[in-house]
Motif scaffolding. Sequence first.
Motif, PDB file in Angstrom:
ATOM      1  N   LEU A 196     110.289  26.576  66.945  1.00  0.00           N
ATOM      2  CA  LEU A 196     109.610  26.318  65.821  1.00  0.00           C
ATOM      3  C   LEU A 196     110.367  25.755  64.480  1.00  0.00           C
ATOM      4  N   ASN A 197     111.640  26.326  64.475  1.00  0.00           N
ATOM      5  CA  ASN A 197     112.402  25.789  63.476  1.00  0.00           C
ATOM      6  C   ASN A 197     112.727  24.238  63.368  1.00  0.00           C
ATOM      7  N   GLY A 198     113.061  23.955  64.643  1.00  0.00           N
ATOM      8  CA  GLY A 198     113.283  22.573  64.852  1.00  0.00           C
ATOM      9  C   GLY A 198     111.946  21.721  64.861  1.00  0.00           C
ATOM     10  N   PHE A 199     110.768  22.249  65.152  1.00  0.00           N
ATOM     11  CA  PHE A 199     109.570  21.494  64.875  1.00  0.00           C
ATOM     12  C   PHE A 199     109.168  21.268  63.395  1.00  0.00           C
ATOM     13  N   ALA A 213     103.515  15.192  57.612  1.00  0.00           N
ATOM     14  CA  ALA A 213     102.303  15.551  57.681  1.00  0.00           C
ATOM     15  C   ALA A 213     102.088  16.765  57.025  1.00  0.00           C
ATOM     16  N   ALA A 214     102.587  17.719  56.885  1.00  0.00           N
ATOM     17  CA  ALA A 214     102.374  19.153  56.142  1.00  0.00           C
ATOM     18  C   ALA A 214     103.677  19.581  55.518  1.00  0.00           C
ATOM     19  N   PRO A 215     104.450  18.907  54.765  1.00  0.00           N
ATOM     20  CA  PRO A 215     105.621  19.308  54.175  1.00  0.00           C
ATOM     21  C   PRO A 215     105.560  20.535  53.592  1.00  0.00           C
ATOM     22  N   GLY A 216     104.477  21.111  52.987  1.00  0.00           N
ATOM     23  CA  GLY A 216     104.388  22.325  52.280  1.00  0.00           C
ATOM     24  C   GLY A 216     104.481  23.363  53.303  1.00  0.00           C
ATOM     25  N   LEU A 217     103.689  23.278  54.139  1.00  0.00           N
ATOM     26  CA  LEU A 217     103.714  24.066  55.434  1.00  0.00           C
ATOM     27  C   LEU A 217     105.139  24.422  56.046  1.00  0.00           C
ATOM     28  N   ALA A 218     105.588  23.166  56.204  1.00  0.00           N
ATOM     29  CA  ALA A 218     106.949  23.132  56.834  1.00  0.00           C
ATOM     30  C   ALA A 218     108.122  23.703  56.223  1.00  0.00           C
ATOM     31  N   TRP A 246     107.881  26.168  53.855  1.00  0.00           N
ATOM     32  CA  TRP A 246     106.924  27.504  53.863  1.00  0.00           C
ATOM     33  C   TRP A 246     107.566  28.285  54.844  1.00  0.00           C
ATOM     34  N   ALA A 247     107.505  27.509  56.056  1.00  0.00           N
ATOM     35  CA  ALA A 247     107.631  28.408  57.396  1.00  0.00           C
ATOM     36  C   ALA A 247     109.398  28.517  57.377  1.00  0.00           C
ATOM     37  N   ILE A 248     110.054  27.449  57.171  1.00  0.00           N
ATOM     38  CA  ILE A 248     111.473  27.643  57.004  1.00  0.00           C
ATOM     39  C   ILE A 248     111.944  28.429  55.919  1.00  0.00           C
ATOM     40  N   GLY A 249     111.260  28.695  54.825  1.00  0.00           N
ATOM     41  CA  GLY A 249     111.523  29.415  53.734  1.00  0.00           C
ATOM     42  C   GLY A 249     111.522  30.870  54.062  1.00  0.00           C
ATOM     43  N   ILE A 250     110.632  31.196  55.173  1.00  0.00           N
ATOM     44  CA  ILE A 250     110.483  32.683  55.213  1.00  0.00           C
ATOM     45  C   ILE A 250     111.089  33.056  56.264  1.00  0.00           C
ATOM     46  N   GLY A 251     111.947  31.956  56.981  1.00  0.00           N
ATOM     47  CA  GLY A 251     113.067  32.371  57.835  1.00  0.00           C
ATOM     48  C   GLY A 251     112.714  32.175  59.272  1.00  0.00           C
ATOM     49  N   ILE A 252     111.680  31.475  59.561  1.00  0.00           N
ATOM     50  CA  ILE A 252     111.407  31.032  61.075  1.00  0.00           C
ATOM     51  C   ILE A 252     112.589  30.371  61.538  1.00  0.00           C
ATOM     52  N   GLY A 253     112.958  30.904  62.904  1.00  0.00           N
ATOM     53  CA  GLY A 253     114.142  30.528  63.354  1.00  0.00           C
ATOM     54  C   GLY A 253     114.798  31.237  64.374  1.00  0.00           C
ATOM     55  N   PRO A 254     115.888  31.012  64.890  1.00  0.00           N
ATOM     56  CA  PRO A 254     116.505  31.837  66.086  1.00  0.00           C
ATOM     57  C   PRO A 254     116.674  33.323  65.426  1.00  0.00           C
ATOM     58  N   VAL A 255     116.837  34.295  66.255  1.00  0.00           N
ATOM     59  CA  VAL A 255     117.065  35.615  65.750  1.00  0.00           C
ATOM     60  C   VAL A 255     118.977  35.455  65.460  1.00  0.00           C
ATOM     61  N   ASN A 256     118.839  35.856  64.271  1.00  0.00           N
ATOM     62  CA  ASN A 256     120.788  35.875  63.962  1.00  0.00           C
ATOM     63  C   ASN A 256     121.459  36.983  64.882  1.00  0.00           C
ATOM     64  N   GLY A 257     122.409  36.629  65.569  1.00  0.00           N
ATOM     65  CA  GLY A 257     123.213  37.447  66.287  1.00  0.00           C
ATOM     66  C   GLY A 257     122.486  37.724  67.686  1.00  0.00           C
ATOM     67  N   ASP A 258     121.525  37.151  68.087  1.00  0.00           N
ATOM     68  CA  ASP A 258     120.830  37.442  69.435  1.00  0.00           C
ATOM     69  C   ASP A 258     121.646  37.657  70.623  1.00  0.00           C
ATOM     70  N   PHE A 259     122.788  36.730  70.591  1.00  0.00           N
ATOM     71  CA  PHE A 259     123.571  36.891  71.798  1.00  0.00           C
ATOM     72  C   PHE A 259     124.640  37.939  71.782  1.00  0.00           C
ATOM     73  N   GLU A 260     124.902  38.402  70.485  1.00  0.00           N
ATOM     74  CA  GLU A 260     125.697  39.560  70.233  1.00  0.00           C
ATOM     75  C   GLU A 260     125.090  40.903  70.881  1.00  0.00           C
ATOM     76  N   LEU A 261     123.927  41.087  70.601  1.00  0.00           N
ATOM     77  CA  LEU A 261     122.811  42.189  70.884  1.00  0.00           C
ATOM     78  C   LEU A 261     122.707  41.901  72.448  1.00  0.00           C
ATOM     79  N   VAL A 262     122.318  40.608  73.086  1.00  0.00           N
ATOM     80  CA  VAL A 262     122.135  40.581  74.289  1.00  0.00           C
ATOM     81  C   VAL A 262     123.536  41.075  75.103  1.00  0.00           C
ATOM     82  N   GLU A 263     124.633  40.599  74.738  1.00  0.00           N
ATOM     83  CA  GLU A 263     125.813  40.934  75.378  1.00  0.00           C
ATOM     84  C   GLU A 263     125.947  42.538  75.391  1.00  0.00           C
ATOM     85  N   ALA A 264     125.724  43.099  74.299  1.00  0.00           N
ATOM     86  CA  ALA A 264     126.105  44.587  74.366  1.00  0.00           C
ATOM     87  C   ALA A 264     124.903  45.222  75.078  1.00  0.00           C
ATOM     88  N   GLY A 265     123.662  44.968  75.022  1.00  0.00           N
ATOM     89  CA  GLY A 265     122.699  45.483  75.660  1.00  0.00           C
ATOM     90  C   GLY A 265     122.584  45.463  77.396  1.00  0.00           C
TER      91      GLY A 265
END
Length: 194
Positions: free
Chosen positions: A36-39, A48-53, A55-74
């Motif tokens: 979604l972040n790339g989209f 097409a919708a710069p305001g929506l884009a 806004w979505a980027i501003g609220i933090g839509i993107g990969p989970v920060n540190g996901d590989f660290e949590l997956v590695e430990a888990g």
Amino acid sequence: MHKLMTGLARTLAIVGGIVLSLLILLTCASILGRLLNGFFHGDFMQSAAPGLADWAIGIGIGPVNGDFELVEAGVAFAIFCFLPLCQITAGHASVDILANTFSRRVNRFLRMVTEVIFAAVLVLIAWKLFDGMMSKRAYAETTFLLQFPIWWAYALSFVAAFAAALVGVYMGAVRSYECFSGRILVWDGVEATQ
């Protein structure tokens, strides 16, 4: 005693399954967020919708920060959670090409040796995990992105590895008794073919 060990093994397997399921959800959320972040950063959404884009980027839509660290430990923790159940149910992979031609006595001896060696290896793994945990704690090492202490992951894995070692030692003792007495204490389906 067998009921207690089986209960411990099953409880840990359930906990490991829950952790693994949560890690799957975390990975899916991270992949979806990255997509979604790339989209939203893409030319189409920006025109097409710069305001929506924005806004979505501003609220933090993107990969989970540190996901590989949590997956590695888990995942490490989950693997150690599954070991006790695999050990107590004789669920480890085995090659029986020659073993089927041996007598019951020889097969009991081989099972005893295998269980005792496995118990020793599990005790060694638990011991070295404890050493690693103490080392990581002493040096206050943290993960790169999330900055959580690495020894926490070691501690969780150590608890599960200790339980695996406990079950391994128990099964080593059971198979030793079975070898020397000729009686089967724990039926796991392997005995039916002997």
